[in-house]
Design an enzyme around this catalytic site. Structure first.
Site, mmCIF file in Angstrom:
data_model
loop_
_atom_site.group_PDB
_atom_site.id
_atom_site.type_symbol
_atom_site.label_atom_id
_atom_site.label_comp_id
_atom_site.label_asym_id
_atom_site.label_seq_id
_atom_site.Cartn_x
_atom_site.Cartn_y
_atom_site.Cartn_z
ATOM 1 C CG HIS A 18 -1.900 -1.016 1.393
ATOM 2 N ND1 HIS A 18 -2.032 -1.771 2.533
ATOM 3 C CD2 HIS A 18 -2.860 -1.466 0.537
ATOM 4 C CE1 HIS A 18 -3.031 -2.631 2.396
ATOM 5 N NE2 HIS A 18 -3.549 -2.476 1.188
ATOM 6 C CE LYS A 42 -23.781 -7.555 10.288
ATOM 7 N NZ LYS A 42 -24.614 -8.092 9.265
ATOM 8 N NE ARG A 93 -2.980 -7.160 -4.190
ATOM 9 C CZ ARG A 93 -3.737 -7.312 -3.113
ATOM 10 N NH1 ARG A 93 -3.180 -7.637 -1.975
ATOM 11 N NH2 ARG A 93 -5.045 -7.151 -3.164
ATOM 12 C CB SER A 132 -4.160 -6.554 4.917
ATOM 13 O OG SER A 132 -3.821 -5.301 4.387
HETATM 14 P P1 ADP Z 1 -9.642 -3.965 0.083
HETATM 15 O O1 ADP Z 1 -9.786 -4.782 1.351
HETATM 16 O O2 ADP Z 1 -10.746 -3.031 -0.199
HETATM 17 O O3 ADP Z 1 -9.145 -4.762 -1.105
HETATM 18 P P2 ADP Z 1 -6.981 -3.201 0.608
HETATM 19 O O4 ADP Z 1 -6.585 -2.291 1.697
HETATM 20 O O5 ADP Z 1 -6.597 -4.640 0.752
HETATM 21 O O6 ADP Z 1 -8.493 -2.970 0.438
HETATM 22 O O7 ADP Z 1 -6.414 -2.692 -0.777
HETATM 23 C C1 ADP Z 1 -6.682 -1.425 -1.290
HETATM 24 C C2 ADP Z 1 -6.097 -1.313 -2.681
HETATM 25 O O8 ADP Z 1 -4.695 -1.534 -2.615
HETATM 26 C C3 ADP Z 1 -6.627 -2.324 -3.698
HETATM 27 O O9 ADP Z 1 -6.705 -1.678 -4.951
HETATM 28 C C4 ADP Z 1 -5.567 -3.382 -3.727
HETATM 29 O O10 ADP Z 1 -5.534 -4.053 -4.959
HETATM 30 C C5 ADP Z 1 -4.314 -2.550 -3.520
HETATM 31 N N1 ADP Z 1 -3.211 -3.329 -2.931
HETATM 32 C C6 ADP Z 1 -3.245 -4.105 -1.835
HETATM 33 N N2 ADP Z 1 -2.044 -4.683 -1.604
HETATM 34 C C7 ADP Z 1 -1.215 -4.250 -2.592
HETATM 35 C C8 ADP Z 1 0.161 -4.521 -2.938
HETATM 36 N N3 ADP Z 1 0.898 -5.368 -2.236
HETATM 37 N N4 ADP Z 1 0.669 -3.877 -4.004
HETATM 38 C C9 ADP Z 1 -0.109 -3.053 -4.730
HETATM 39 N N5 ADP Z 1 -1.402 -2.776 -4.485
HETATM 40 C C10 ADP Z 1 -1.958 -3.368 -3.438
#
Ligand code: ADP
Length: 163
Positions: A18, A42, A93, A132
């Site tokens: 991120h 929830k 990704r 995450s």
């Molecule tokens: P959500 O749970 O809504 O998917 P995230 O916080 O997991 O939210 O991700 C938000 C955005 O960041 C999404 O567009 C996701 O594809 C992108 N993202 C998550 N991890 C990575 C990563 N390792 N590299 C690039 N983009 C990422």
């Protein structure tokens, strides 16, 4: 017209993947907002909205990144309209993200109250498989987290596991 970008996500917790997207997009637009989807009652999130804000704030400060952090609930497009956002940022990704992301952006386009463009940034090679949920799995099993998250986030993850 000012280019106001929104990078929305759950950030439970924020990973180096991120942060990479945040850093790269903060240079591209006039203003960047990091939007945290508010936890529902929830929700099985590990971190509260406030903890997420704190962790991201610490990182922005340390890295000298200029961005605003906002928590929002309800429809993404309503929040975008309220904040005058005209660019939506998403990270891509592996191929597996593509279908979901396409659905996400097209649905929001249909609901949108104002024009916007979605900008997809490809994940950097080293973070291609980082998520995450994977980070939480590693934390639960007491694995080394230093490659995936920053020190402040690592500390909080260890705290959660120990509690
Ligand atoms: P959500 O749970 O809504 O998917 P995230 O916080 O997991 O939210 O991700 C938000 C955005 O960041 C999404 O567009 C996701 O594809 C992108 N993202 C998550 N991890 C990575 C990563 N390792 N590299 C690039 N983009 C990422």
């Amino acid at each position: 017209m000012e280019k106001i970008a929104l990078y929305p996500g759950s950030f439970d917790p924020i990973t180096k993947g991120h942060i990479d997207i945040i850093k790269r997009s903060s240079n591209l637009f006039d203003k960047l907002i990091i939007g945290i989807f508010k936890n529902s009652t929830k929700s099985k999130a590990w971190f509260s909205d406030e903890e997420k804000v704190e962790m991201i704030q610490e990182i922005l400060k340390k890295e000298g990144i200029k961005a605003e952090i906002k928590i929002f609930n309800g429809l993404l497009v309503d929040f975008m309209y309220k904040e005058n956002v005209n660019i939506l940022i998403r990270g891509l990704r592996a191929l597996s993200d593509y279908e979901y992301e396409l659905q996400f952006t097209l649905t929001n386009k249909t609901l949108a109250k104002s024009e916007f463009e979605t900008v997809f940034l490809t994940a950097s090679r080293e973070y291609l498989y980082l998520s995450s949920s994977l980070v939480k799995e590693v934390a639960l099993n007491r694995g080394d987290l230093s490659f995936f998250v920053t020190e402040n986030v690592e500390r909080r993850l260890i705290d959660k596991v120990e509690k």
